[in-house]
Motif scaffolding. Structure first.
Motif, PDB file in Angstrom:
ATOM      1  N   GLU A  14       0.722  -1.167   0.015  1.00  0.00           N
ATOM      2  CA  GLU A  14      -0.204  -0.190  -0.146  1.00  0.00           C
ATOM      3  C   GLU A  14       0.970   1.048   0.055  1.00  0.00           C
ATOM      4  O   GLU A  14       1.951   1.203   0.602  1.00  0.00           O
ATOM      5  N   ARG A  15       0.256   2.323  -0.529  1.00  0.00           N
ATOM      6  CA  ARG A  15       1.163   3.640  -0.993  1.00  0.00           C
ATOM      7  C   ARG A  15       1.241   4.375   0.407  1.00  0.00           C
ATOM      8  O   ARG A  15       2.024   4.855   0.726  1.00  0.00           O
ATOM      9  N   ASN A  16       0.145   4.336   1.263  1.00  0.00           N
ATOM     10  CA  ASN A  16       0.004   5.245   2.335  1.00  0.00           C
ATOM     11  C   ASN A  16       1.013   4.755   3.606  1.00  0.00           C
ATOM     12  O   ASN A  16       0.834   5.403   4.498  1.00  0.00           O
ATOM     13  N   THR A  17       1.279   3.464   3.503  1.00  0.00           N
ATOM     14  CA  THR A  17       2.034   3.082   4.688  1.00  0.00           C
ATOM     15  C   THR A  17       3.515   2.865   4.407  1.00  0.00           C
ATOM     16  O   THR A  17       4.266   2.286   4.961  1.00  0.00           O
ATOM     17  N   TRP A  18       3.915   3.101   3.104  1.00  0.00           N
ATOM     18  CA  TRP A  18       5.094   2.918   2.706  1.00  0.00           C
ATOM     19  C   TRP A  18       6.351   3.862   3.383  1.00  0.00           C
ATOM     20  O   TRP A  18       5.800   5.060   3.416  1.00  0.00           O
ATOM     21  N   SER A  19       7.488   3.579   3.971  1.00  0.00           N
ATOM     22  CA  SER A  19       8.534   4.498   4.359  1.00  0.00           C
ATOM     23  C   SER A  19       9.763   3.660   4.143  1.00  0.00           C
ATOM     24  O   SER A  19       9.871   2.358   4.377  1.00  0.00           O
ATOM     25  N   ARG A  20      10.769   4.277   3.806  1.00  0.00           N
ATOM     26  CA  ARG A  20      12.031   3.953   3.761  1.00  0.00           C
ATOM     27  C   ARG A  20      13.217   4.648   4.538  1.00  0.00           C
ATOM     28  O   ARG A  20      13.078   6.133   4.312  1.00  0.00           O
ATOM     29  N   THR A  21      14.137   4.067   5.179  1.00  0.00           N
ATOM     30  CA  THR A  21      15.089   4.665   5.945  1.00  0.00           C
ATOM     31  C   THR A  21      16.369   3.832   5.471  1.00  0.00           C
ATOM     32  O   THR A  21      16.297   2.819   5.388  1.00  0.00           O
ATOM     33  N   TRP A  22      17.601   4.807   5.616  1.00  0.00           N
ATOM     34  CA  TRP A  22      18.870   4.025   5.497  1.00  0.00           C
ATOM     35  C   TRP A  22      19.295   3.904   6.816  1.00  0.00           C
ATOM     36  O   TRP A  22      19.408   4.902   7.660  1.00  0.00           O
ATOM     37  N   ALA A  23      20.169   3.016   7.065  1.00  0.00           N
ATOM     38  CA  ALA A  23      20.853   2.789   8.309  1.00  0.00           C
ATOM     39  C   ALA A  23      21.990   3.965   8.183  1.00  0.00           C
ATOM     40  O   ALA A  23      22.412   4.219   6.940  1.00  0.00           O
ATOM     41  N   ASP A  24      22.539   4.716   9.311  1.00  0.00           N
ATOM     42  CA  ASP A  24      23.264   5.562   9.134  1.00  0.00           C
ATOM     43  C   ASP A  24      24.791   5.126   9.305  1.00  0.00           C
ATOM     44  O   ASP A  24      25.211   4.562  10.316  1.00  0.00           O
ATOM     45  N   PRO A  25      25.303   5.403   8.231  1.00  0.00           N
ATOM     46  CA  PRO A  25      26.693   4.906   8.075  1.00  0.00           C
ATOM     47  C   PRO A  25      27.935   5.719   8.682  1.00  0.00           C
ATOM     48  O   PRO A  25      29.082   5.629   8.787  1.00  0.00           O
ATOM     49  N   ARG A  26      27.333   6.806   9.376  1.00  0.00           N
ATOM     50  CA  ARG A  26      28.250   7.866   9.923  1.00  0.00           C
ATOM     51  C   ARG A  26      28.768   7.651  11.291  1.00  0.00           C
ATOM     52  O   ARG A  26      27.979   7.208  12.194  1.00  0.00           O
ATOM     53  N   LEU A  27      29.857   7.986  11.744  1.00  0.00           N
ATOM     54  CA  LEU A  27      30.326   8.152  13.194  1.00  0.00           C
ATOM     55  C   LEU A  27      30.641   9.561  13.389  1.00  0.00           C
ATOM     56  O   LEU A  27      31.466  10.157  12.854  1.00  0.00           O
ATOM     57  N   LYS A  28      30.062  10.133  14.439  1.00  0.00           N
ATOM     58  CA  LYS A  28      30.370  11.423  14.584  1.00  0.00           C
ATOM     59  C   LYS A  28      31.722  11.511  15.365  1.00  0.00           C
ATOM     60  O   LYS A  28      31.834  11.137  16.417  1.00  0.00           O
ATOM     61  N   ARG A  29      32.626  12.511  15.168  1.00  0.00           N
ATOM     62  CA  ARG A  29      33.738  12.989  15.688  1.00  0.00           C
ATOM     63  C   ARG A  29      33.716  14.288  16.186  1.00  0.00           C
ATOM     64  O   ARG A  29      33.365  15.236  15.495  1.00  0.00           O
ATOM     65  N   ARG A  30      34.222  14.559  17.332  1.00  0.00           N
ATOM     66  CA  ARG A  30      33.941  15.707  17.968  1.00  0.00           C
ATOM     67  C   ARG A  30      35.446  15.999  18.477  1.00  0.00           C
ATOM     68  O   ARG A  30      36.127  15.104  18.991  1.00  0.00           O
ATOM     69  N   GLY A  31      35.829  17.151  18.044  1.00  0.00           N
ATOM     70  CA  GLY A  31      37.044  18.092  18.597  1.00  0.00           C
ATOM     71  C   GLY A  31      36.881  18.661  19.526  1.00  0.00           C
ATOM     72  O   GLY A  31      35.906  18.712  20.327  1.00  0.00           O
ATOM     73  N   ARG A  37      32.355  16.762  13.208  1.00  0.00           N
ATOM     74  CA  ARG A  37      32.689  16.042  11.790  1.00  0.00           C
ATOM     75  C   ARG A  37      32.283  14.626  12.012  1.00  0.00           C
ATOM     76  O   ARG A  37      31.868  14.125  12.954  1.00  0.00           O
ATOM     77  N   TRP A  38      31.991  14.369  10.755  1.00  0.00           N
ATOM     78  CA  TRP A  38      31.588  12.721  10.552  1.00  0.00           C
ATOM     79  C   TRP A  38      32.763  12.051   9.885  1.00  0.00           C
ATOM     80  O   TRP A  38      33.411  12.524   8.757  1.00  0.00           O
ATOM     81  N   ARG A  39      32.725  10.655   9.952  1.00  0.00           N
ATOM     82  CA  ARG A  39      33.432   9.777   9.134  1.00  0.00           C
ATOM     83  C   ARG A  39      32.400   8.712   8.734  1.00  0.00           C
ATOM     84  O   ARG A  39      31.520   8.320   9.673  1.00  0.00           O
ATOM     85  N   ARG A  40      32.729   7.803   7.928  1.00  0.00           N
ATOM     86  CA  ARG A  40      32.149   6.575   7.764  1.00  0.00           C
ATOM     87  C   ARG A  40      32.510   5.567   8.502  1.00  0.00           C
ATOM     88  O   ARG A  40      33.510   5.212   8.844  1.00  0.00           O
ATOM     89  N   ARG A  41      31.501   4.981   9.136  1.00  0.00           N
ATOM     90  CA  ARG A  41      31.631   3.622  10.018  1.00  0.00           C
ATOM     91  C   ARG A  41      31.699   2.428   9.347  1.00  0.00           C
ATOM     92  O   ARG A  41      32.430   1.602   9.704  1.00  0.00           O
ATOM     93  N   PHE A  42      30.712   2.235   8.365  1.00  0.00           N
ATOM     94  CA  PHE A  42      30.686   1.164   7.341  1.00  0.00           C
ATOM     95  C   PHE A  42      30.490   1.623   6.128  1.00  0.00           C
ATOM     96  O   PHE A  42      29.779   2.598   5.941  1.00  0.00           O
TER      97      PHE A  42
END
Length: 141
Positions: A14-31, A37-42
């Motif tokens: 059904e169109r009205n219940t469809w939703s898509r999300t990506w896993a977050d491949p980023r890792l937050k780096r704090r100075g 800043r961000w870098r790829r985790r996977f």
């Protein structure tokens, strides 16, 4: 290895219940100072798609057989047509369908390798039909 294939007898989600999300491949780096800043985790990023399908009584039997027997209660990978691509007409730059010499539209085709998500499918009754809501995890290609 051969994967089970989503039953062709089942309708598109059904169109009205469809939703898509990506896993977050980023890792937050704090100075010590400045913005984060961000870098790829996977690098292989799966997608989670939440959807529902509305089924007649005989289609419920098809879905339940697929869930229980083919995917072993959702524990194995399976192949499923991408509902946002598979079966849709290929379009020209002006938005019209691209046709064969016989006048038939050329259709797109795309299969996903997926698994059922964290929760088992949930069934509810809608009039004389049955709605199954569930999520799938689309494996990176």
């Amino acid at each position: 290895m051969t994967y089970p294939v989503w039953p062709a007898e089942l309708p598109r989600p059904e169109r009205n219940t469809w939703s898509r999300t990506w896993a977050d491949p980023r890792l937050k780096r704090r100075g010590e100072t400045g913005p984060p800043r961000w870098r790829r985790r996977f690098s292989a990023v799966p997608q989670t798609v939440s959807l529902s399908i509305l089924l007649s009584r005989w289609q419920v039997a098809v879905f339940e057989q697929f869930w229980e027997n083919q995917t072993r209660f959702g524990s194995t990978l399976f192949r499923m047509p991408d509902p946002t691509t598979d079966g849709w007409a290929l379009l020209t730059p002006t938005g019209g369908p691209l046709l064969t010499p016989e006048g038939q539209p050329l259709l797109l085709s795309k299969l996903w390798t997926v698994s059922f998500g964290d929760e088992a499918p949930v069934q509810s009754v809608v009039g004389i039909e049955f709605r199954f809501s569930f999520s799938i995890v689309v494996m990176p290609s």
